[in-house]
Design an enzyme around this catalytic site. Structure first.
Site, PDB file in Angstrom:
ATOM      1  N   HIS A   1       0.845  -1.193   0.000  1.00 50.80           N
ATOM      2  CA  HIS A   1       0.000   0.000   0.000  1.00 50.80           C
ATOM      3  C   HIS A   1       0.885   1.249   0.000  1.00 50.80           C
ATOM      4  O   HIS A   1       2.086   1.170   0.276  1.00 50.80           O
ATOM      5  CB  HIS A   1      -0.947   0.003   1.208  1.00 50.80           C
ATOM      6  CG  HIS A   1      -0.253  -0.185   2.505  1.00 50.80           C
ATOM      7  ND1 HIS A   1      -0.392  -1.314   3.277  1.00 50.80           N
ATOM      8  CD2 HIS A   1       0.618   0.602   3.165  1.00 50.80           C
ATOM      9  CE1 HIS A   1       0.354  -1.203   4.348  1.00 50.80           C
ATOM     10  NE2 HIS A   1       0.973  -0.053   4.306  1.00 50.80           N
TER      11      HIS A   1
HETATM   12  C1  T46 Z   1       3.254   0.100   6.896  1.00 47.59           C
HETATM   13  C2  T46 Z   1       3.837  -1.244   7.146  1.00 47.59           C
HETATM   14  C3  T46 Z   1       5.335  -1.204   7.317  1.00 47.59           C
HETATM   15  C4  T46 Z   1      -3.939  -1.083  13.626  1.00 47.59           C
HETATM   16  O1  T46 Z   1      -5.014  -1.291  14.205  1.00 47.59           O
HETATM   17  N1  T46 Z   1      -3.136  -0.036  14.018  1.00 47.59           N
HETATM   18  C5  T46 Z   1      -1.951   0.221  13.419  1.00 47.59           C
HETATM   19  O2  T46 Z   1      -1.265   1.178  13.819  1.00 47.59           O
HETATM   20  C6  T46 Z   1      -1.532  -0.605  12.334  1.00 47.59           C
HETATM   21  C7  T46 Z   1      -0.221  -0.332  11.610  1.00 47.59           C
HETATM   22  C8  T46 Z   1      -2.335  -1.642  11.929  1.00 47.59           C
HETATM   23  N2  T46 Z   1      -3.513  -1.876  12.587  1.00 47.59           N
HETATM   24  C9  T46 Z   1      -4.335  -3.019  12.181  1.00 47.59           C
HETATM   25  C10 T46 Z   1      -4.967  -2.897  10.806  1.00 47.59           C
HETATM   26  C11 T46 Z   1      -5.025  -4.329  10.335  1.00 47.59           C
HETATM   27  O3  T46 Z   1      -6.210  -4.922  10.780  1.00 47.59           O
HETATM   28  O4  T46 Z   1      -3.486  -4.169  12.114  1.00 47.59           O
HETATM   29  C12 T46 Z   1      -3.849  -5.000  11.033  1.00 47.59           C
HETATM   30  C13 T46 Z   1      -2.649  -5.242  10.122  1.00 47.59           C
HETATM   31  O5  T46 Z   1      -2.290  -3.992   9.494  1.00 47.59           O
HETATM   32  P1  T46 Z   1      -1.701  -3.912   8.018  1.00 47.59           P
HETATM   33  O6  T46 Z   1      -2.337  -4.963   7.157  1.00 47.59           O
HETATM   34  O7  T46 Z   1      -1.829  -2.495   7.556  1.00 47.59           O
HETATM   35  O8  T46 Z   1      -0.175  -4.321   8.258  1.00 47.59           O
HETATM   36  P2  T46 Z   1       1.040  -4.217   7.238  1.00 47.59           P
HETATM   37  O9  T46 Z   1       2.188  -4.907   7.873  1.00 47.59           O
HETATM   38  O10 T46 Z   1       0.661  -4.657   5.883  1.00 47.59           O
HETATM   39  O11 T46 Z   1       1.375  -2.652   7.136  1.00 47.59           O
HETATM   40  C14 T46 Z   1       1.830  -1.967   8.279  1.00 47.59           C
HETATM   41  C15 T46 Z   1       1.280  -0.543   8.313  1.00 47.59           C
HETATM   42  O12 T46 Z   1      -0.146  -0.582   8.208  1.00 47.59           O
HETATM   43  C16 T46 Z   1       1.821   0.314   7.205  1.00 47.59           C
HETATM   44  O13 T46 Z   1       1.554   1.667   7.511  1.00 47.59           O
HETATM   45  O14 T46 Z   1       3.897   0.974   6.327  1.00 47.59           O
HETATM   46  O15 T46 Z   1       3.258  -1.910   8.267  1.00 47.59           O
END
Ligand code: T46
Length: 135
Positions: free
Chosen positions: A51
């Site tokens: 993303h």
């Molecule tokens: C990025 C990369 C390096 C939350 O509730 N709070 C938070 O601060 C974050 C980061 C995530 N979440 C929840 C949202 C989803 O349900 O945790 C779950 C997994 O998040 P996400 O799929 O966005 O995780 P990544 O590893 O794909 O991405 C994250 C960050 O979202 C993003 O900003 O740069 O880590």
């Protein structure tokens, strides 16, 4: 314009008792830290991210193990290998990211300039390219 991300040195104090790295708002971290999260236990072959962010600045630190961060600014893609806790990756706003090649012991610490806000995410790559072009 140079690529809007770079590896940065993390100030580290070492002696016979080991090493201590310091991350401080508006100092070793060039923004006010509003959020800290960490990623670990990533199964082999799994990627994360996929993303873009409009406003978010981040510093990513490999506390343990290693992984690669692939960034795209809309025209150029660059890959950064993170493998030592004394080097972090400073990411400016407006970049698409994928995190890949996690080692089994990888712990990825992320310091962020903003609270969690889904509005800041672009989750479709074509939409990201359109957003970059419209800026
Ligand atoms: C990025 C990369 C390096 C939350 O509730 N709070 C938070 O601060 C974050 C980061 C995530 N979440 C929840 C949202 C989803 O349900 O945790 C779950 C997994 O998040 P996400 O799929 O966005 O995780 P990544 O590893 O794909 O991405 C994250 C960050 O979202 C993003 O900003 O740069 O880590």
């Amino acid at each position: 314009m140079s690529f809007p991300a770079a590896l940065v040195d993390i100030p580290t104090h070492g002696d016979v008792q080991g090493l201590l790295g310091v991350l401080e708002s508006n100092s070793s971290v060039p923004f006010k830290i509003k959020r800290v999260y960490f990623i670990y236990g990533v199964p082999s072959g799994t990627s994360r991210g996929s993303h873009g962010h409009k406003k978010l600045q981040q510093l990513i630190v490999p506390l343990s193990g290693s992984f690669d961060v692939v960034l795209h600014d809309g025209s150029v893609e660059e890959t950064f290998s993170l493998e030592s806790p004394n080097k972090g990756l400073l990411i400016q706003p407006g970049l698409w990211r994928n995190l890949i090649n996690f080692s089994n012991d990888a712990v990825c610490l992320v310091l962020a300039s903003e609270h969690y806000d889904e509005i800041d995410y672009i989750r479709d790559f074509d939409e990201f390219i359109e957003w970059v072009a419209s800026r």
